[in-house]
Design a protein around this motif. Structure first.
Motif, mmCIF file in Angstrom:
data_model
loop_
_atom_site.group_PDB
_atom_site.id
_atom_site.type_symbol
_atom_site.label_atom_id
_atom_site.label_comp_id
_atom_site.label_asym_id
_atom_site.label_seq_id
_atom_site.Cartn_x
_atom_site.Cartn_y
_atom_site.Cartn_z
ATOM 1 N N VAL A 329 0.862 -1.177 0.000
ATOM 2 C CA VAL A 329 0.000 0.000 0.000
ATOM 3 C C VAL A 329 0.897 1.223 0.000
ATOM 4 O O VAL A 329 1.686 1.427 0.930
ATOM 5 N N ALA A 330 0.793 2.021 -1.052
ATOM 6 C CA ALA A 330 1.615 3.222 -1.198
ATOM 7 C C ALA A 330 0.760 4.449 -0.928
ATOM 8 O O ALA A 330 -0.332 4.591 -1.479
ATOM 9 N N VAL A 331 1.268 5.331 -0.093
ATOM 10 C CA VAL A 331 0.533 6.522 0.338
ATOM 11 C C VAL A 331 1.239 7.764 -0.180
ATOM 12 O O VAL A 331 2.459 7.901 -0.031
ATOM 13 N N THR A 332 0.485 8.675 -0.763
ATOM 14 C CA THR A 332 1.021 9.950 -1.237
ATOM 15 C C THR A 332 0.354 11.072 -0.460
ATOM 16 O O THR A 332 -0.824 11.380 -0.684
ATOM 17 N N PRO A 333 1.072 11.714 0.472
ATOM 18 C CA PRO A 333 0.473 12.816 1.236
ATOM 19 C C PRO A 333 0.151 14.008 0.339
ATOM 20 O O PRO A 333 0.822 14.250 -0.663
ATOM 21 N N LEU A 334 -0.875 14.745 0.720
ATOM 22 C CA LEU A 334 -1.248 15.966 0.023
ATOM 23 C C LEU A 334 -0.561 17.183 0.627
ATOM 24 O O LEU A 334 -0.702 18.297 0.112
ATOM 25 N N GLY A 335 0.159 16.987 1.685
ATOM 26 C CA GLY A 335 0.919 18.038 2.359
ATOM 27 C C GLY A 335 1.839 17.361 3.355
ATOM 28 O O GLY A 335 2.008 16.137 3.341
ATOM 29 N N THR A 336 2.415 18.132 4.217
ATOM 30 C CA THR A 336 3.355 17.565 5.194
ATOM 31 C C THR A 336 2.607 16.840 6.305
ATOM 32 O O THR A 336 1.646 17.379 6.869
ATOM 33 N N LEU A 337 3.041 15.642 6.622
ATOM 34 C CA LEU A 337 2.547 14.908 7.778
ATOM 35 C C LEU A 337 3.565 15.005 8.894
ATOM 36 O O LEU A 337 4.776 14.922 8.652
ATOM 37 N N THR A 338 3.106 15.161 10.123
ATOM 38 C CA THR A 338 4.016 15.137 11.255
ATOM 39 C C THR A 338 4.539 13.723 11.451
ATOM 40 O O THR A 338 3.994 12.745 10.910
ATOM 41 N N ALA A 339 5.589 13.598 12.236
ATOM 42 C CA ALA A 339 6.142 12.262 12.491
ATOM 43 C C ALA A 339 5.108 11.325 13.112
ATOM 44 O O ALA A 339 4.973 10.171 12.675
ATOM 45 N N PRO A 340 4.338 11.769 14.129
ATOM 46 C CA PRO A 340 3.304 10.871 14.658
ATOM 47 C C PRO A 340 2.250 10.512 13.612
ATOM 48 O O PRO A 340 1.778 9.370 13.571
ATOM 49 N N GLY A 360 -0.839 -12.016 2.989
ATOM 50 C CA GLY A 360 0.382 -12.296 2.251
ATOM 51 C C GLY A 360 1.425 -11.203 2.322
ATOM 52 O O GLY A 360 2.594 -11.438 2.025
ATOM 53 N N SER A 361 1.017 -9.989 2.702
ATOM 54 C CA SER A 361 1.965 -8.873 2.730
ATOM 55 C C SER A 361 1.461 -7.801 3.664
ATOM 56 O O SER A 361 0.259 -7.537 3.736
ATOM 57 N N ASP A 362 2.401 -7.204 4.421
ATOM 58 C CA ASP A 362 2.053 -6.040 5.237
ATOM 59 C C ASP A 362 2.900 -4.837 4.840
ATOM 60 O O ASP A 362 3.125 -3.930 5.633
ATOM 61 N N ARG A 363 3.361 -4.836 3.596
ATOM 62 C CA ARG A 363 4.255 -3.757 3.158
ATOM 63 C C ARG A 363 3.473 -2.477 2.908
ATOM 64 O O ARG A 363 2.417 -2.488 2.278
ATOM 65 N N ALA A 364 4.009 -1.384 3.401
ATOM 66 C CA ALA A 364 3.397 -0.071 3.213
ATOM 67 C C ALA A 364 4.512 0.957 3.136
ATOM 68 O O ALA A 364 5.568 0.793 3.757
ATOM 69 N N ARG A 365 4.271 2.013 2.380
ATOM 70 C CA ARG A 365 5.289 3.039 2.277
ATOM 71 C C ARG A 365 4.652 4.377 1.924
ATOM 72 O O ARG A 365 3.608 4.433 1.253
ATOM 73 N N ILE A 366 5.251 5.436 2.376
ATOM 74 C CA ILE A 366 4.878 6.783 1.967
ATOM 75 C C ILE A 366 5.809 7.165 0.818
ATOM 76 O O ILE A 366 7.037 7.146 0.954
ATOM 77 N N VAL A 367 5.211 7.447 -0.334
ATOM 78 C CA VAL A 367 6.019 7.605 -1.539
ATOM 79 C C VAL A 367 6.413 9.044 -1.819
ATOM 80 O O VAL A 367 7.286 9.295 -2.638
ATOM 81 N N ALA A 368 5.758 10.001 -1.168
ATOM 82 C CA ALA A 368 6.122 11.396 -1.388
ATOM 83 C C ALA A 368 5.479 12.243 -0.309
ATOM 84 O O ALA A 368 4.460 11.884 0.255
ATOM 85 N N ASP A 369 6.093 13.340 0.000
ATOM 86 C CA ASP A 369 5.466 14.425 0.747
ATOM 87 C C ASP A 369 6.227 15.698 0.440
ATOM 88 O O ASP A 369 7.152 15.694 -0.363
ATOM 89 N N ASP A 370 5.811 16.793 1.035
ATOM 90 C CA ASP A 370 6.441 18.066 0.653
ATOM 91 C C ASP A 370 7.464 18.558 1.664
ATOM 92 O O ASP A 370 7.832 19.713 1.653
ATOM 93 N N ARG A 371 7.927 17.662 2.520
ATOM 94 C CA ARG A 371 8.941 18.090 3.474
ATOM 95 C C ARG A 371 10.288 18.256 2.760
ATOM 96 O O ARG A 371 10.549 17.603 1.747
ATOM 97 N N PRO A 372 11.140 19.128 3.242
ATOM 98 C CA PRO A 372 12.450 19.348 2.582
ATOM 99 C C PRO A 372 13.253 18.056 2.520
ATOM 100 O O PRO A 372 13.178 17.233 3.403
#
Length: 372
Positions: A329-340, A360-372
């Motif tokens: 599951v790939a997540v693309t934030p629409l803005g900056t997410l805090t660490a929590p 079969g899989s628990d893989r997840a990743r955040i693929v982009a955000d707008d943090r520096p």
């Protein structure tokens, strides 16, 4: 000081009310069937999306339960609200379908008026019903092939769309809509599939279905405006139903001054109530079920709700999109997410990946955000 001031509910208060009623603030222990009924149906033109919608709302959800409800004919796939395919209970399909007839015709004619202007719609409906009377499921192409010779000037697509999404009360039969099952759309008359005719239109001057829809909508989406109600169902003729139900309702104002209606005892949680991360499927009515969607999505992202994007709620609002790819599951934030927030999103995305892959899989990743 005035004593009759109407209470004002800001967007955050409306957000928490929506989440509570949609079982997105805390998961529900209701059955799958009761949850489909509570929500007034789930938008389902993408056949697998309702499974994610229910997974996000139920404490425990086995997708086989929804598949069994479809095969046992206790829920059905049918064109209804806004002329989109919805998954609704058999009881609601039979009770509501006649009330939506005029709207469904109007929607199709709005697209194909030039193609259908010479077609007698009552004759088309009668002919189509005669073809479908044997109870055999048919694709739209098969149905049109059996009668298009009578209206060769109309074109097959306009005839088919008018028949299966407006003129004929039909259900889309399994395997369409089953968990992990393919299969194109095959249509059968609701009366054949469910064993009785749909409820007839109410006598002129009465609208029991309209009044029921007002209450059902507010129970699942309120507080809301009458314009929100129309945006959810697509029906234009509900002012009288709203007026008839008004004595049973309470009134608020939103922060823009518009009147909001609600059921007196419906939950309106404290706006400060924490809201967990939730993953929603494409076209979820928690977002689409309003004309004014500011309670749940920022105006700059409103287009996502009609483009089929799958969205992530963070603190109750649309803050990211998600997709399933290569077992993750790939997540693309629409803005900056805090660490929590990132941690909570990843944790929930891993749970969703397990569900979608059946462990079969628990893989997840955040693929982009707008943090520096």
């Amino acid at each position: 000081m005035p004593t009759n001031t109407v209470p004002v509910l800001d967007d955050r208060a409306l957000n928490r009310a929506t989440l509570a009623r949609q079982a997105l603030l805390a998961p529900t222990g209701r059955s799958v069937l009761d949850t489909v009924s509570l929500l007034g149906g789930l938008q389902a033109q993408e056949p697998q999306e309702p499974f994610v919608g229910l997974w996000s709302r139920l404490r425990s959800f086995d997708p086989a339960e929804l598949s069994e409800l479809l095969t046992s004919r206790r829920v059905v796939r049918i064109h209804l609200m806004r002329r989109t395919v919805h998954l609704v209970t058999a009881e609601d399909a039979l009770a509501w379908r006649s009330r939506f007839d005029a709207m469904l015709r109007r929607k199709v004619m709005g697209v194909y008026r030039g193609d259908l202007q010479e077609v007698d719609l009552d004759e088309l409906a009668e002919t189509g019903r005669a073809v479908m009377a044997d109870g055999e499921p048919r694709t739209m192409a098969e149905l049109v092939a059996a009668l298009s010779h009578r209206w060769p000037q109309a074109g097959r697509r306009p005839l088919g769309e008018m028949l299966v999404s407006a003129l004929l009360p039909v259900a889309q039969v399994p395997p369409r809509g089953l968990w992990r099952a393919g299969g194109g759309v095959r249509n059968v008359l609701l009366s054949s599939w469910l064993g009785r005719e749909v409820d007839p239109p109410a006598p002129e001057g009465t609208d029991p279905v309209g009044r029921a829809l007002v209450r059902r909508y507010l129970a699942a989406y309120g507080p809301a405006t009458s314009t929100d109600l129309r945006s959810w169902c697509g029906l234009a003729g509900l002012p009288a139903a709203v007026a008839a139900a008004r004595e049973e309702l309470v009134s608020f104002r939103d922060q823009r001054g518009r009147e909001l209606l609600d059921l007196p005892e419906a939950p309106r949680p404290d706006p400060g109530t924490p809201a967990p991360v939730r993953f929603l499927p494409a076209f979820d009515n928690a977002v689409l079920g309003y004309h004014d969607r500011n309670r749940i999505i920022d105006g700059e992202h409103r287009g996502l709700s009609v483009a089929g994007a799958r969205v992530v709620l963070v603190d109750g609002r649309v803050r990211a999109t998600w997709r399933s790819e290569d077992g993750a599951v790939a997540v693309t934030p629409l803005g900056t997410l805090t660490a929590p927030e990132r941690s909570q999103v990843i944790e929930q995305a891993e749970r969703l990946a397990l569900f979608l892959s059946e462990g079969g899989s628990d893989r997840a990743r955040i693929v982009a955000d707008d943090r520096p």
